[in-house]
Design an enzyme around this catalytic site. Structure first.
Site, PDB file in Angstrom:
ATOM      1  N   GLY A 141       0.800  -1.222   0.000  1.00 35.59           N
ATOM      2  CA  GLY A 141       0.000   0.000   0.000  1.00 35.59           C
ATOM      3  C   GLY A 141       0.830   1.267   0.000  1.00 35.59           C
ATOM      4  O   GLY A 141       1.802   1.377   0.725  1.00 35.59           O
ATOM      5  N   SER A 142       0.460   2.259  -0.798  1.00 35.00           N
ATOM      6  CA  SER A 142       1.312   3.420  -0.988  1.00 35.00           C
ATOM      7  C   SER A 142       0.547   4.516  -1.722  1.00 35.00           C
ATOM      8  O   SER A 142      -0.668   4.448  -1.888  1.00 35.00           O
ATOM      9  CB  SER A 142       2.564   3.011  -1.761  1.00 35.00           C
ATOM     10  OG  SER A 142       2.194   2.168  -2.844  1.00 35.00           O
ATOM     11  N   ARG A 143       1.281   5.542  -2.213  1.00 33.49           N
ATOM     12  CA  ARG A 143       0.660   6.673  -2.882  1.00 33.49           C
ATOM     13  C   ARG A 143       1.578   7.193  -3.985  1.00 33.49           C
ATOM     14  O   ARG A 143       2.799   7.124  -3.856  1.00 33.49           O
ATOM     15  CB  ARG A 143       0.390   7.780  -1.871  1.00 33.49           C
ATOM     16  CG  ARG A 143      -0.617   8.816  -2.318  1.00 33.49           C
ATOM     17  CD  ARG A 143      -0.850   9.823  -1.216  1.00 33.49           C
ATOM     18  NE  ARG A 143      -0.084  11.034  -1.415  1.00 33.49           N
ATOM     19  CZ  ARG A 143       0.108  11.952  -0.479  1.00 33.49           C
ATOM     20  NH1 ARG A 143      -0.367  11.779   0.733  1.00 33.49           N
ATOM     21  NH2 ARG A 143       0.788  13.041  -0.756  1.00 33.49           N
TER      22      ARG A 143
END
Length: 215
Positions: free
Chosen positions: A184-186
């Site tokens: 999970g990240s951006r």
């Protein structure tokens, strides 16, 4: 498995470059537990979660082919638009949150030359948290027909490794694979002043497919 885009089988399932450090031990453990499960009930109990984990890893590190959309700026990431924020210098930042269920291979938003790839140390709070502004990141700059375009890969609470695929000075095509963020990240992209945003908060995006700007 070599540390490159590979096939998980002869059927041609593409896996993300940079996945090997996670996949090799997971798949090896699952294979060992399955082999020993035939002779031991204890190993059978181990085989279930390890096989499920290996299957999850294979799904997470998938890297499907895409038909690249025609347009000035396309999404660099699969995910959901988390925020659209005007910047003091006139640019507009579009932040895309990537959950563990998304494809985590990122793509070039425009064709151009990579003018810099800078690793910035930082924290590892969840990528949807406002404090993620100070997270571990890789800052990209591209020299394009629209001028300088900045893109930032931001690590999350679990994603502690960003893997750039191309170095500074590389000429990339729009939609070309340029890096991987594990888990999970951006990803943030900064649109130049005068470029109108075509997406909205809450909208799902697909790397290489969803157009970010409007004519």
């Amino acid at each position: 498995m070599p540390d490159s885009q590979t096939s998980a089988s002869r059927g041609g399932v593409r896996l993300a470059r940079g996945a090997s450090p996670w996949l090799l031990p997971t798949v090896a453990t699952a294979a060992l537990s399955l082999a020993r499960a035939r002779r031991s009930g204890r190993w059978a109990a181990v085989a279930v979660p390890t096989t499920a984990l290996a299957a999850g890893m294979l799904w997470f590190f998938r890297d499907p082919e895409r038909e690249i959309t025609q347009g000035r700026v396309i999404s660099p990431a699969d995910g959901v638009v988390q925020s659209i924020m005007p910047w003091k210098d006139g640019r507009t930042r579009v932040a895309i949150f990537m959950s563990p269920l998304n494809v985590h291979v990122n793509r070039a938003p425009l064709a151009g030359t990579v003018t810099s790839v800078e690793h910035v140390p930082g924290g590892f709070v969840p990528a949807f948290n406002k404090e993620s502004e100070n997270n571990e990141r890789v800052v990209w700059h591209f020299d394009t027909e629209l001028g300088d375009i900045e893109m930032v890969q931001i690590a999350g609470a679990v994603a502690r490794r960003i893997v750039p695929y191309v170095p500074q000075g590389t000429k990339v095509e729009q939609g070309e694979r340029i890096g991987l963020i594990r888990f999970g990240s951006r990803v943030d992209i900064y649109l130049p002043e005068g470029v109108e945003v075509a997406v909205e908060v809450g909208q799902a995006t697909t790397a290489g497919v969803t157009r970010i700007d409007r004519d």
